[in-house]
Scaffold this active site. Sequence first.
Site, mmCIF file in Angstrom:
data_model
loop_
_atom_site.group_PDB
_atom_site.id
_atom_site.type_symbol
_atom_site.label_atom_id
_atom_site.label_comp_id
_atom_site.label_asym_id
_atom_site.label_seq_id
_atom_site.Cartn_x
_atom_site.Cartn_y
_atom_site.Cartn_z
ATOM 1 N N HIS A 1 -0.572 6.072 6.772
ATOM 2 C CA HIS A 1 -0.003 6.088 8.129
ATOM 3 C C HIS A 1 -0.957 6.698 9.154
ATOM 4 O O HIS A 1 -0.551 7.010 10.278
ATOM 5 C CB HIS A 1 1.363 6.781 8.179
ATOM 6 C CG HIS A 1 2.320 6.256 7.157
ATOM 7 N ND1 HIS A 1 2.594 4.918 7.020
ATOM 8 C CD2 HIS A 1 3.046 6.883 6.188
ATOM 9 C CE1 HIS A 1 3.454 4.738 6.029
ATOM 10 N NE2 HIS A 1 3.734 5.910 5.500
ATOM 11 N N ILE B 1 0.875 -1.178 0.000
ATOM 12 C CA ILE B 1 0.000 0.000 0.000
ATOM 13 C C ILE B 1 0.911 1.227 0.000
ATOM 14 O O ILE B 1 1.765 1.352 0.901
ATOM 15 C CB ILE B 1 -0.903 0.018 1.253
ATOM 16 C CG1 ILE B 1 -1.723 -1.267 1.364
ATOM 17 C CG2 ILE B 1 -1.811 1.237 1.234
ATOM 18 C CD1 ILE B 1 -2.390 -1.457 2.740
ATOM 19 N N ASP C 1 -2.582 2.590 -4.377
ATOM 20 C CA ASP C 1 -2.512 3.990 -3.935
ATOM 21 C C ASP C 1 -3.871 4.638 -4.150
ATOM 22 O O ASP C 1 -4.645 4.233 -5.019
ATOM 23 C CB ASP C 1 -1.425 4.771 -4.703
ATOM 24 C CG ASP C 1 -0.880 5.939 -3.893
ATOM 25 O OD1 ASP C 1 0.261 5.851 -3.384
ATOM 26 O OD2 ASP C 1 -1.612 6.946 -3.741
HETATM 27 C C1 SAM Z 1 4.985 7.117 2.017
HETATM 28 S S1 SAM Z 1 4.222 7.190 0.442
HETATM 29 C C2 SAM Z 1 4.642 5.626 -0.245
HETATM 30 C C3 SAM Z 1 6.106 5.494 -0.569
HETATM 31 C C4 SAM Z 1 6.464 4.301 -1.406
HETATM 32 N N1 SAM Z 1 6.040 3.045 -0.802
HETATM 33 C C5 SAM Z 1 7.972 4.259 -1.620
HETATM 34 O O1 SAM Z 1 8.637 3.350 -1.106
HETATM 35 O O2 SAM Z 1 8.498 5.133 -2.308
HETATM 36 C C6 SAM Z 1 2.537 7.064 0.873
HETATM 37 C C7 SAM Z 1 1.572 6.903 -0.302
HETATM 38 O O3 SAM Z 1 0.325 6.466 0.252
HETATM 39 C C8 SAM Z 1 -0.721 7.024 -0.489
HETATM 40 N N2 SAM Z 1 -1.943 7.066 0.335
HETATM 41 C C9 SAM Z 1 -2.318 8.018 1.229
HETATM 42 N N3 SAM Z 1 -3.512 7.728 1.762
HETATM 43 C C10 SAM Z 1 -3.888 6.535 1.215
HETATM 44 C C11 SAM Z 1 -5.037 5.716 1.382
HETATM 45 N N4 SAM Z 1 -6.009 6.055 2.234
HETATM 46 N N5 SAM Z 1 -5.134 4.570 0.651
HETATM 47 C C12 SAM Z 1 -4.140 4.239 -0.229
HETATM 48 N N6 SAM Z 1 -3.022 4.987 -0.418
HETATM 49 C C13 SAM Z 1 -2.894 6.122 0.291
HETATM 50 C C14 SAM Z 1 -0.230 8.413 -0.869
HETATM 51 O O4 SAM Z 1 -0.916 8.880 -2.032
HETATM 52 C C15 SAM Z 1 1.271 8.153 -1.094
HETATM 53 O O5 SAM Z 1 1.540 7.952 -2.462
#
Ligand code: SAM
Length: 244
Positions: A115, A45, A70
Amino acid sequence: MRMSYFDDYLTRTGLPTLTRWQHYFDIFDRELSGHRDAPVSFLEIGVFKGGSLPMWRDFFHEDSSLTFVDIDEACRKLQIDGTTVEIGHQADPAFVAQLARTHGPFDIVIDDGSHINHHQIASFELFWPHMRDGSLYIVEDCHTSYWPGFGGGYRNEASFIEYAKRLIDKMHSWYTDQDKLFGFSELARQIGSIRFYDSVVVIEKQLKTGRPTTLTFENGKVALSEKALDIRGRQSVFKGRDGA
Ligand SMILES: C[S@@+](CC[C@H](N)C(=O)[O-])C[C@H]1O[C@@H](n2cnc3c(N)ncnc32)[C@H](O)[C@@H]1O
């Protein structure tokens, strides 16, 4: 000293699009190196800039199923060969059910999404029934459990860390001595271990067909017994000699 796949990953690949805390790579090495030799069904995710797609694709067996989720529609175009990007909310029951039908059951799920604490808990509960025996459910950035802005806060019952601590109790619920206060949880039959790292929690699924047994060796034979679980009000056999 043994080099891990992750040690020089960024310098080796020159990928500018990965966003991860440095110490997580040791955790990935410890937890996931044993899952490289055979195909796995993996789901992460959180895509963001897509940096983890080639990292996981090249880490796992080439016949693995690799799904990335995402909420941001723009992430769809970050899909690369050997991966699938699905768009939806990590805590939406209908979306997760659809993911499970299409890509499950899963061997490894990593939550690196919003998160937000109640999302982390909801995703765990939605994915857990679709995790295979021997699988790992990994939640990253659990330091948000200490951030009120993410629905956490020190000892906030609603935080993921507090939820995970309660899972420890449930894993041990075979051994209750206080049935009314602390009853049996079905999760005791499903959780093999829960590992807490700095900001990362790993929950291992291990399906157990029977209750925990004790082993004794008597008259040349090994005897198995579940009797110990039925005793209530137990006291130490060393009582009086244990310094208590
Ligand atoms: C920390 S980043 C992910 C980083 C990625 N895994 C990497 O290693 O580069 C968090 C991602 O979670 C997505 N996100 C935020 N809220 C979300 C949700 N409720 N459901 C799914 N994805 C979500 C954001 O759009 C963002 O792209």
